[in-house]
Scaffold this motif. Structure first.
Motif, PDB file in Angstrom:
ATOM      1  N   SER A 204       0.835  -1.209   0.000  1.00 23.40           N
ATOM      2  CA  SER A 204       0.000   0.000   0.000  1.00 23.40           C
ATOM      3  C   SER A 204       0.870   1.259   0.000  1.00 23.40           C
ATOM      4  N   GLY A 205       2.001   1.190   0.695  1.00 16.93           N
ATOM      5  CA  GLY A 205       2.914   2.340   0.734  1.00 16.93           C
ATOM      6  C   GLY A 205       3.445   2.660  -0.650  1.00 16.93           C
ATOM      7  N   LEU A 206       3.824   1.609  -1.387  1.00 20.95           N
ATOM      8  CA  LEU A 206       4.377   1.804  -2.729  1.00 20.95           C
ATOM      9  C   LEU A 206       3.297   2.338  -3.679  1.00 20.95           C
ATOM     10  N   GLU A 207       2.095   1.806  -3.494  1.00 25.75           N
ATOM     11  CA  GLU A 207       0.984   2.260  -4.337  1.00 25.75           C
ATOM     12  C   GLU A 207       0.760   3.773  -4.154  1.00 25.75           C
ATOM     13  N   LYS A 208       0.822   4.233  -2.878  1.00 27.09           N
ATOM     14  CA  LYS A 208       0.610   5.669  -2.600  1.00 27.09           C
ATOM     15  C   LYS A 208       1.768   6.513  -3.166  1.00 27.09           C
ATOM     16  N   PHE A 209       3.016   6.030  -2.990  1.00 25.13           N
ATOM     17  CA  PHE A 209       4.165   6.762  -3.554  1.00 25.13           C
ATOM     18  C   PHE A 209       3.980   6.965  -5.057  1.00 25.13           C
ATOM     19  N   MET A 210       3.581   5.892  -5.751  1.00 22.62           N
ATOM     20  CA  MET A 210       3.442   5.947  -7.215  1.00 22.62           C
ATOM     21  C   MET A 210       2.300   6.875  -7.615  1.00 22.62           C
ATOM     22  N   LYS A 214       2.704  10.301  -9.735  1.00 20.21           N
ATOM     23  CA  LYS A 214       1.981  10.469 -10.995  1.00 20.21           C
ATOM     24  C   LYS A 214       1.197  11.782 -10.983  1.00 20.21           C
ATOM     25  N   LYS A 215       0.522  12.051  -9.830  1.00 20.40           N
ATOM     26  CA  LYS A 215      -0.290  13.259  -9.694  1.00 20.40           C
ATOM     27  C   LYS A 215       0.591  14.520  -9.862  1.00 20.40           C
TER      28      LYS A 215
END
Ligand code: G3P
Length: 219
Positions: A204-210, A214-215
């Motif tokens: 989940s941490g990596l998903e949020k970083f990505m 991107k944003k």
């Protein structure tokens, strides 16, 4: 703690080797049979194939149960490649064979250890490493980890150099407990090594970083 993979499957050994954290391989007659490796020539070729994949420490088990047979077979295995560790079962004949190999500077792994007494004898014979089967002890309602701790304590009392190779490791908690206890080596299936990498908070941490990256970069 060294990590060995407990399989005779070449694809899995290659996959584990490619991770860059593999220290060796353990096999046994059941694992060889599972891969359909039969006949002396094929067995020797398969061990050589394994040696060609990994850096060192390939345990290859003798089939003979008598002293002379173990010596003959063990010498043949040892000659195959410098990476071979001759795996010998914990029997009276096996201990005599381990002493012979130790006197001749051939590395051994004393297998099928289920008690502290057996571990003591393996060390006195000069085994390079010895394999207590922790999962199989758990299967019969004895805590396999208690045996690992007991053996480490005994070896430390006398400065025995025989390495404790925790075998029959079935899950990640076995691995962690072995590391806490100070086992020298743990051998396990590829699935157990792979499970060590996983944590839901990493995902989940990596998903949020990505997502944040991107944003910010799409403005
Ligand atoms: O390293 C020993 C191993 O091959 C035995 O594992 O799971 O059959 O008890 P297991």
């Amino acid at each position: 703690m060294q990590f060995y993979i407990d399989t005779a499957n070449l694809k899995e050994i290659k996959e584990a080797q490619d991770l860059g954290i593999l220290d060796g391989v353990t096999t046994n007659p059941s694992l060889m049979a599972k891969e359909g490796i039969v006949g002396t020539a094929n067995v020797l070729k398969h061990y050589k194939d394994i040696c060609n994949i990994v850096d060192d420490n390939v345990s290859a088990e003798v089939i003979a149960l008598d002293y002379d047979g173990m010596i003959k077979e063990g010498m043949e295995l040892a000659k195959l490649d410098d990476k071979i560790v001759v795996k010998i079962p914990m029997t009276k004949e096996g201990i005599k064979a381990i002493k012979y190999f130790s006197d001749n500077e051939i590395r051994t792994n004393c297998t099928l250890i289920f008690s502290a007494g057996q571990a003591l004898v393996a060390a006195k014979a000069g085994a390079t490493m010895m394999s207590p089967f922790i999962g199989r002890l758990d299967d019969v309602s004895y805590d396999g980890m208690d045996l690992i701790k007991q053996i480490i304590g005994i070896y430390s009392n006398y400065g025995y150099e025989t390495m404790v190779l925790a075998a029959s490791v079935r899950h990640t908690m076995h691995l962690i407990k072995c590391a806490e206890a100070g086992a020298d080596i743990a051998t396990c299936p590829l699935s157990v090594i792979a499970s060590l990498f996983k944590h839901p908070l990493t995902d989940s941490g990596l998903e949020k970083f990505m997502a944040d990256h991107k944003k910010a970069n799409s403005k």
